[in-house]
Design a protein around this motif. Structure first.
Motif, short mmCIF file in Angstrom:
data_model
loop_
_atom_site.label_atom_id
_atom_site.label_comp_id
_atom_site.label_asym_id
_atom_site.label_seq_id
_atom_site.Cartn_x
_atom_site.Cartn_y
_atom_site.Cartn_z
N ASP A 1 -13.16 -4.86 4.78
CA ASP A 1 -13.83 -3.24 5.44
C ASP A 1 -15.16 -2.61 5.00
O ASP A 1 -15.70 -2.30 6.17
N LYS B 1 0.76 -1.09 0.27
CA LYS B 1 -0.13 0.03 0.26
C LYS B 1 0.98 0.53 -0.23
O LYS B 1 1.96 1.19 0.56
N ALA C 1 -10.85 9.51 5.82
CA ALA C 1 -9.73 7.78 6.04
C ALA C 1 -10.31 7.12 6.60
O ALA C 1 -9.51 6.13 7.77
N ASP C 2 -11.41 6.08 6.61
CA ASP C 2 -12.23 5.87 6.83
C ASP C 2 -12.18 4.48 6.10
O ASP C 2 -11.50 4.08 5.08
N ASP C 3 -12.32 3.44 6.32
CA ASP C 3 -12.28 1.75 5.81
C ASP C 3 -13.31 1.78 4.35
O ASP C 3 -12.71 1.12 3.67
N ASP D 1 -10.38 -2.30 10.59
CA ASP D 1 -9.31 -3.62 10.35
C ASP D 1 -7.92 -3.28 10.77
O ASP D 1 -7.91 -1.69 9.63
N GLY E 1 -16.97 9.97 3.41
CA GLY E 1 -15.79 9.83 2.15
C GLY E 1 -14.27 9.52 2.41
O GLY E 1 -13.76 9.23 3.18
N PHE E 2 -13.80 9.51 1.17
CA PHE E 2 -12.17 9.68 1.22
C PHE E 2 -11.32 10.90 2.37
O PHE E 2 -10.30 10.88 3.05
N TYR F 1 -1.67 13.36 -1.59
CA TYR F 1 -2.30 13.12 -2.64
C TYR F 1 -4.04 13.29 -2.09
O TYR F 1 -4.40 14.01 -3.26
N LEU F 2 -4.78 12.97 -1.62
CA LEU F 2 -6.61 13.21 -1.26
C LEU F 2 -6.46 14.30 -1.20
O LEU F 2 -7.10 14.84 -1.43
N ASP G 1 -10.29 -3.13 -3.33
CA ASP G 1 -9.44 -4.14 -2.85
C ASP G 1 -8.37 -4.41 -3.40
O ASP G 1 -8.75 -5.56 -3.82
N LEU H 1 -6.85 16.75 -4.11
CA LEU H 1 -8.66 15.97 -4.85
C LEU H 1 -9.17 17.49 -4.46
O LEU H 1 -9.53 17.85 -3.49
N THR I 1 -4.57 -3.88 8.46
CA THR I 1 -3.76 -3.70 7.31
C THR I 1 -2.76 -2.98 7.40
O THR I 1 -2.08 -3.52 8.18
N GLY I 2 -1.82 -2.30 6.12
CA GLY I 2 -0.87 -2.32 5.64
C GLY I 2 -0.23 -1.41 6.03
O GLY I 2 1.08 -1.65 6.72
N PHE I 3 -0.90 -0.19 6.80
CA PHE I 3 -0.27 0.41 7.95
C PHE I 3 -0.33 -0.14 9.27
O PHE I 3 0.48 0.14 10.23
N LEU J 1 -0.52 9.08 0.92
CA LEU J 1 -2.38 8.56 0.41
C LEU J 1 -2.78 10.04 0.46
O LEU J 1 -3.20 10.37 0.14
#
Ligand SMILES: Nc1ncnc2c1ncn2[C@@H]1O[C@H](COP(=O)(O)OP(=O)(O)OP(=O)(O)O)[C@@H](O)[C@H]1O
Ligand SMILES: [Mg+2]
Length: 340
Positions: free
Chosen positions: A86, A16, A44-46, A221, A40-41, A25-26, A63, A29, A223-225, A22
């Motif tokens: 998620d 990721k 920074a939710d799942d 959850d 929404g993004f 760059y978000l 994903d 937008l 995950t990658g972080f 992340l």
């Protein structure tokens, strides 16, 4: 046949883009104003959540990643379990899924069929339907799902809304990437690798199904972080998560491998991202690696009212015995996370 895994430069959630990049760059937008977009993004939710009526909201998440195991069917099951997760972490029920497929022309089509069968098996286990997908040729195989789920808006569980006094439950053991890194370096342990794979294949559906009777205030959850960065998201600006490292569920051999510095690039990225936000004084180097280790298809981190914690844990442990109470939530102290 060229090994499935050998064709990949990085796999699983460890690939990721880092949380800091992340976020940057978000930010670039365009800002959106849509009252029905409950999550929404920017949150920074799942997953994204979009209200379609006062009683009903859709949950939308996507994903995909490259293989972290050599067997295509197993990879398919892991990628699908990870993609479905998620929806469960938001407290929702999945409805249907679409396949996302990137596959090298040079690899046997049998491997592609097996990968898709693995994914389909998990979709079936989730009790939902596969409704379509999109498939392209690519240098490295990649697979995942776009999942649509649903939830009543007032039942939504977000990742950054714990309450002071809550208790924290983690439902899967840490150390997945470290155990797989050892296997890839040919110094792994067969049983440990099998346990890591079984953990990644496990749907978070079973733990989330136990939420109904209890006051779950926040969930995400892991995950990658890795545990620490996902915990920082949960702490937000209002709370401090106190995590007892002695209580963390950890995969067999993971601590041993971590002590031998079998670490991953993803783990190092997570360490850089967390930086000095968390005081690691007194935490052994091996435990630090476990706290930063990217988890592919990791467990749920649940913040539940203290009065419900023991009962919820017991209910989750009926299906997922590895689950543990790992800490508590306090009103914000100086640090967002305190490690014991
Ligand atoms: N390229 C992108 N464009 C817009 N939003 C994005 C993009 N990549 C990620 N996001 C959003 O950023 C937030 C965090 O994404 P991230 O993938 O870390 O969360 P996640 O889906 O919970 O991760 P995981 O699947 O590993 O649990 C989500 O709201 C996600 O939709
Ligand atoms: Mg997530």
């Amino acid at each position: 046949m060229e090994g499935f895994l050998a064709s990949c430069t990085s796999g699983g959630c460890g690939a990721k883009i880092g949380a800091a990049d992340l976020h940057d760059y978000l930010q670039a937008l365009p800002q959106q104003h849509e009252p029905n977009l409950l999550v929404g993004f920017n949150d920074a939710d799942d997953a994204a959540v979009y209200k379609i009526s006062p009683e009903r909201a859709l949950i939308s998440t996507i994903d995909f990643f490259s293989p972290m195991v050599d067997d295509p069917y197993t990879f398919g099951t892991i990628a699908a379990a990870n993609a479905l997760s998620d929806v469960y972490s938001m407290g929702g029920q999945p409805l249907y899924a679409l396949n996302i497929v990137c596959f090298p022309e040079r690899l046997p089509k049998k491997a592609l069929a097996e990968m898709l069968s693995g994914g389909a098996a998990k979709v079936q286990e989730a009790g939902i339907v596969l409704v379509g997908g999109h498939s392209i040729y690519d240098h490295e195989p990649k697979y995942g799902l776009a999942v649509t789920g649903e939830i009543a808006p007032d039942q939504l569980i977000q990742n950054h809304t714990p309450e002071a006094g809550d208790v924290l439950i983690l439902t899967k053991a840490l150390g997945v990437s470290i155990v797989l890194a050892a296997a890839r370096a040919d110094v792994g342990d067969e049983q440990a690798t099998a346990a890591a794979i079984a953990s990644m294949q496990r749907l978070n559906k079973y733990a989330a199904a136990k939420f109904n009777d209890f006051q779950v205030h926040a969930c995400t959850d892991i995950t990658g972080f890795g545990l620490l960065a996902h915990s920082l998201e949960m702490a937000g600006t209002e709370h401090t998560l106190v995590i007892d490292t002695a209580e963390l569920p950890i995969l067999a051999k993971a601590a041993e491998f971590a002590a031998e510095f079998l670490v991953t690039a993803g783990g190092e990225r997570n360490r850089e991202h967390v930086g000095n936000q968390v005081d690691l004084t007194g935490i052994t180097p091996a435990m630090q690696e476990l706290l930063f280790d990217p988890q592919t298809s990791g467990g749920l981190l649940i913040s539940v009212a203290e009065k419900d914690a023991a009962l919820l844990l017991a209910a989750i442990q009926e299906d997922d015995p590895v689950a543990r109470i790992i800490g508590v939530v306090n009103a914000r102290e100086q640090e967002p996370i305190i490690l014991l």
